[in-house]
Write a protein that holds these residues in place. Structure first.
Motif, PDB file in Angstrom:
ATOM      1  N   ALA A  47       0.813  -1.212   0.000  1.00  0.00           N
ATOM      2  CA  ALA A  47       0.000   0.000   0.000  1.00  0.00           C
ATOM      3  C   ALA A  47       0.846   1.260   0.000  1.00  0.00           C
ATOM      4  O   ALA A  47       0.441   2.292  -0.542  1.00  0.00           O
TER       5      ALA A  47
ATOM      6  N   SER B  34      -2.880   4.224  -0.164  1.00  0.00           N
ATOM      7  CA  SER B  34      -3.796   3.568   0.754  1.00  0.00           C
ATOM      8  C   SER B  34      -4.426   4.576   1.699  1.00  0.00           C
ATOM      9  O   SER B  34      -4.346   4.457   2.906  1.00  0.00           O
TER      10      SER B  34
ATOM     11  N   GLN C 100      -8.082  -4.742  -2.251  1.00  0.00           N
ATOM     12  CA  GLN C 100      -7.293  -3.993  -3.222  1.00  0.00           C
ATOM     13  C   GLN C 100      -8.067  -3.791  -4.522  1.00  0.00           C
ATOM     14  O   GLN C 100      -8.959  -4.563  -4.845  1.00  0.00           O
TER      15      GLN C 100
ATOM     16  N   THR D 260      -1.060  -3.544  -8.327  1.00  0.00           N
ATOM     17  CA  THR D 260      -1.888  -2.930  -7.301  1.00  0.00           C
ATOM     18  C   THR D 260      -2.029  -1.433  -7.561  1.00  0.00           C
ATOM     19  O   THR D 260      -1.033  -0.723  -7.706  1.00  0.00           O
TER      20      THR D 260
ATOM     21  N   SER E 109      -4.883   0.064  -2.138  1.00  0.00           N
ATOM     22  CA  SER E 109      -5.021  -0.934  -1.070  1.00  0.00           C
ATOM     23  C   SER E 109      -5.726  -0.319   0.129  1.00  0.00           C
ATOM     24  O   SER E 109      -5.433   0.825   0.513  1.00  0.00           O
TER      25      SER E 109
END
Length: 224
Positions: free
Chosen positions: A13, A18, A120, A132, A135
Motif C-alpha cells: 500500500a 492507501s 485492493q 496494485t 489498497s
C-alpha cells in the motif's frame, strides 16, 4: 496469518496508495461509469454493458452473485455480492485501456462484519499479471463503519496515485471484519483513455531535413 497478510499488504500500500479518508457520496452512486456509461445495463439479461465480467466466486447476478456489483443498484439480495471472504471480481474492457481516475465502493445491507477490511483494486492488460492500484488495509475496521448501503469515492491524486492505463480492473478481497462471509453492494470505475503522444523526429532526422531544404533552395537559385 491475518496479521502477516496485513503486514505484507501494508507494505504494498505504501507504493500503491492507501488513503482511508476518502469521501462519502451523500447522493449515492455517481453513475455513467466505464462499465455502463449510458446507465442502461440490464442485469437479468447481461446486456448493454461495456465490459465482460469475471469472478472467483458466484459468477452471475442472481442469488447475491458477483456481477451484482456492476448493476447500478445498492442494496441487498440480488443487488449485492455475498461470498466466502477471499475472492475477486473484475471488469474487462477488451481492447480499450483506461487510466483509473476514481472509483466508488458501496457497502451492502447486511451486518458490517461482512465488510472487507483488507482489499485492493488491481489493474491488468493480460488477465495474468496484475498491478496494485489501491489498497485498503485496516484489520478489523470497515471503510463504511456501521453505515449500510453507503457509497465511498476514492480519487486519483488524493487516495491513490494515477496509474498506468489498463484494460482490466479487479476488486480483490482478502479478509472481512468478522466471520467467514464477504459482501459488497457496488463498484464503479471511472477513467480516461491515455492521450497519444505525437512522435518527435530524432535530431539527426531534423538535420537531414534542413540540409535537404537548403539544397533545394540552392538549385532554385542556380536555375534563376
Amino acid at each position: 496469518m491475518k496479521r502477516v497478510l496485513f503486514a505484507l499488504l501494508t507494505a504494498t500500500a505504501l507504493l500503491a496508495g492507501s488513503a482511508h479518508g476518502a469521501s462519502v457520496r451523500t447522493t449515492g452512486l455517481a453513475g455513467s461509469d466505464l462499465t455502463d456509461p449510458e446507465n442502461d445495463g440490464r442485469a437479468n439479461e447481461y446486456a448493454n454493458y461495456n465490459a465482460v465480467f469475471r469472478s472467483s466466486f458466484a459468477a452471475g447476478y442472481a442469488n447475491e452473485g458477483a456481477f451484482n456489483v456492476f448493476d447500478n443498484v445498492v442494496g441487498g439480495g440480488s443487488d449485492k455480492w455475498c461470498c466466502m471472504m477471499n475472492g475477486w471480481v473484475e471488469a474487462d474492457f477488451g481492447s480499450k485501456r483506461y487510466q483509473l481516475t476514481s472509483f466508488t465502493a458501496a457497502s451492502a445491507n447486511d451486518a458490517a462484519g461482512r465488510d472487507s477490511d483488507i482489499w485492493q483494486i488491481l489493474g491488468s492488460n493480460d488477465g495474468m499479471n496484475y498491478t496494485t492500484i489501491f489498497s485498503y488495509n485496516r484489520d478489523g475496521v470497515s471503510p463504511w463503519g456501521a453505515n449500510r448501503n453507503q457509497v465511498i469515492e476514492y480519487v486519483a491524486g488524493t487516495d491513490f496515485t494515477l496509474p498506468a492505463a489498463y484494460s482490466i480492473f479487479r476488486y480483490q478481497t482478502f479478509s472481512v471484519v468478522s466471520g467467514g462471509l464477504h459482501q459488497l453492494a457496488e463498484l464503479e470505475f471511472f477513467g480516461e483513455e491515455p492521450v497519444a503522444v505525437a512522435e518527435v523526429p530524432e535530431p539527426g532526422s531534423l538535420a537531414l531535413l534542413g540540409l535537404g531544404i537548403l539544397a533545394a533552395l540552392g538549385l532554385r537559385r542556380k536555375r534563376a
